[in-house]
Design a protein around this motif. Sequence first.
Motif, PDB file in Angstrom:
ATOM      1  N   GLU A 198       1.334  -1.861  -0.278  1.00  0.00           N
ATOM      2  CA  GLU A 198       0.282  -0.049   0.228  1.00  0.00           C
ATOM      3  C   GLU A 198       0.759   1.197   0.368  1.00  0.00           C
ATOM      4  O   GLU A 198       0.537   1.819  -0.216  1.00  0.00           O
ATOM      5  CB  GLU A 198      -0.920   0.001   0.972  1.00  0.00           C
ATOM      6  CG  GLU A 198      -2.431  -1.100   1.170  1.00  0.00           C
ATOM      7  CD  GLU A 198      -2.883  -1.235   2.184  1.00  0.00           C
ATOM      8  OE1 GLU A 198      -2.854  -0.727   3.575  1.00  0.00           O
ATOM      9  OE2 GLU A 198      -4.099  -1.578   2.718  1.00  0.00           O
TER      10      GLU A 198
ATOM     11  N   ASN B  36       0.739   3.764  -3.019  1.00  0.00           N
ATOM     12  CA  ASN B  36       0.547   4.973  -2.087  1.00  0.00           C
ATOM     13  C   ASN B  36       1.663   6.071  -2.820  1.00  0.00           C
ATOM     14  O   ASN B  36       1.843   7.595  -3.578  1.00  0.00           O
ATOM     15  CB  ASN B  36       0.426   5.624  -1.175  1.00  0.00           C
ATOM     16  CG  ASN B  36      -0.953   5.018  -0.484  1.00  0.00           C
ATOM     17  OD1 ASN B  36      -2.308   5.097  -1.897  1.00  0.00           O
ATOM     18  ND2 ASN B  36      -1.251   4.975   0.627  1.00  0.00           N
TER      19      ASN B  36
ATOM     20  N   ARG C  10      -9.126   8.512  -4.674  1.00  0.00           N
ATOM     21  CA  ARG C  10     -10.141   8.334  -3.969  1.00  0.00           C
ATOM     22  C   ARG C  10     -10.528   6.832  -3.666  1.00  0.00           C
ATOM     23  O   ARG C  10     -10.660   6.286  -2.280  1.00  0.00           O
ATOM     24  CB  ARG C  10     -11.004   8.555  -4.441  1.00  0.00           C
ATOM     25  CG  ARG C  10     -11.499   9.960  -4.643  1.00  0.00           C
ATOM     26  CD  ARG C  10     -12.962  11.051  -4.858  1.00  0.00           C
ATOM     27  NE  ARG C  10     -12.816  10.677  -6.107  1.00  0.00           N
ATOM     28  CZ  ARG C  10     -12.612  11.611  -6.871  1.00  0.00           C
ATOM     29  NH1 ARG C  10     -11.846  12.381  -6.930  1.00  0.00           N
ATOM     30  NH2 ARG C  10     -13.114  11.276  -7.804  1.00  0.00           N
ATOM     31  N   VAL C  11     -10.337   5.637  -4.476  1.00  0.00           N
ATOM     32  CA  VAL C  11     -10.103   4.286  -4.419  1.00  0.00           C
ATOM     33  C   VAL C  11      -9.719   4.022  -3.966  1.00  0.00           C
ATOM     34  O   VAL C  11      -9.145   3.071  -2.977  1.00  0.00           O
ATOM     35  CB  VAL C  11      -9.967   4.126  -6.242  1.00  0.00           C
ATOM     36  CG1 VAL C  11      -9.506   2.175  -5.651  1.00  0.00           C
ATOM     37  CG2 VAL C  11     -11.079   4.226  -6.948  1.00  0.00           C
TER      38      VAL C  11
ATOM     39  N   SER D 295      -8.082   5.731  -1.117  1.00  0.00           N
ATOM     40  CA  SER D 295      -8.185   5.694   0.483  1.00  0.00           C
ATOM     41  C   SER D 295      -9.381   5.179   0.206  1.00  0.00           C
ATOM     42  O   SER D 295      -9.623   4.589   1.568  1.00  0.00           O
ATOM     43  CB  SER D 295      -8.798   7.099   0.051  1.00  0.00           C
ATOM     44  OG  SER D 295      -9.782   7.778  -0.354  1.00  0.00           O
ATOM     45  N   LYS D 296     -10.630   4.578  -0.479  1.00  0.00           N
ATOM     46  CA  LYS D 296     -11.359   3.703   0.210  1.00  0.00           C
ATOM     47  C   LYS D 296     -11.039   2.302   0.773  1.00  0.00           C
ATOM     48  O   LYS D 296     -11.450   2.170   1.676  1.00  0.00           O
ATOM     49  CB  LYS D 296     -12.587   3.732  -1.069  1.00  0.00           C
ATOM     50  CG  LYS D 296     -12.803   4.703  -0.480  1.00  0.00           C
ATOM     51  CD  LYS D 296     -14.188   4.749  -1.853  1.00  0.00           C
ATOM     52  CE  LYS D 296     -14.995   5.944  -2.440  1.00  0.00           C
ATOM     53  NZ  LYS D 296     -15.966   5.882  -2.944  1.00  0.00           N
ATOM     54  N   LEU D 297     -10.205   1.755  -0.489  1.00  0.00           N
ATOM     55  CA  LEU D 297      -9.309   0.787   0.014  1.00  0.00           C
ATOM     56  C   LEU D 297      -8.286   0.780   1.274  1.00  0.00           C
ATOM     57  O   LEU D 297      -8.372  -0.834   1.813  1.00  0.00           O
ATOM     58  CB  LEU D 297      -8.517   0.150  -1.195  1.00  0.00           C
ATOM     59  CG  LEU D 297      -9.202  -0.640  -2.827  1.00  0.00           C
ATOM     60  CD1 LEU D 297      -8.353  -0.785  -3.003  1.00  0.00           C
ATOM     61  CD2 LEU D 297     -10.172  -1.496  -2.328  1.00  0.00           C
ATOM     62  N   SER D 298      -7.358   1.584   1.478  1.00  0.00           N
ATOM     63  CA  SER D 298      -6.681   1.148   2.952  1.00  0.00           C
ATOM     64  C   SER D 298      -8.105   1.742   3.984  1.00  0.00           C
ATOM     65  O   SER D 298      -7.072   1.093   4.914  1.00  0.00           O
ATOM     66  CB  SER D 298      -5.997   2.638   2.743  1.00  0.00           C
ATOM     67  OG  SER D 298      -6.252   4.091   2.411  1.00  0.00           O
ATOM     68  N   LYS D 299      -9.096   1.729   3.623  1.00  0.00           N
ATOM     69  CA  LYS D 299      -9.693   2.140   5.018  1.00  0.00           C
ATOM     70  C   LYS D 299     -10.088   0.637   5.134  1.00  0.00           C
ATOM     71  O   LYS D 299     -10.639   0.236   6.238  1.00  0.00           O
ATOM     72  CB  LYS D 299     -11.219   3.081   4.910  1.00  0.00           C
ATOM     73  CG  LYS D 299     -10.641   3.817   4.795  1.00  0.00           C
ATOM     74  CD  LYS D 299     -12.357   5.393   5.135  1.00  0.00           C
ATOM     75  CE  LYS D 299     -11.415   6.317   4.485  1.00  0.00           C
ATOM     76  NZ  LYS D 299     -12.687   7.494   4.157  1.00  0.00           N
TER      77      LYS D 299
END
Length: 186
Positions: free
Chosen positions: A79, A83, A179-180, A182-186
Amino acid sequence: MSSLYTRSKEFTRNRKSQSDSPPASPSPTAKTLRHERLSRLESGGSNPTTSDSYGDRASARARREAREARLAILTSRVEEDSNRDYKKLYESALTENQKLKTKLQEAQLELADIKSKLEKVAQQKQEKTSDRSSVLEMEKRERRALERKMSEMEEEMKVLTELKSDNQRLKDENGALIRVISKLSK
């Protein structure tokens, strides 16, 4: 942890269901397991068996936790790398955008300068009356040169606008990717 609990629970259920219904003929593995159990019982009673199974469980749990920790570290590294890559891409797109914006501004200034020169040439044409034929030839040459330059500048403007739209599209895609991620990292 809850997934480990459910697995062990299912395993015990499976063992119970298998032991409830006796097999028609014992398999070779079942025979060896019985033989090992009998030899353990004969050699030292029930305490070593429970301590062995406890040690086996503890070592299995420790191995499982170590494996999960390694997987967590690997996924976090992946990740971070992704990033960083997206951040580098985004930064390079921004710098390229800035360069293109400055080129566009320079081209617009040059175009305005050429237009003003063209207007001055047109005014000079009207003011001069002597040597009209020689002046006309020179003006025609200058005009042709300026028209060529203007057509070249217009082509460059078209290319710059296309590049600008491509950069905007890349910017939008980078935003969507961020955005994708950040959503995946959540």
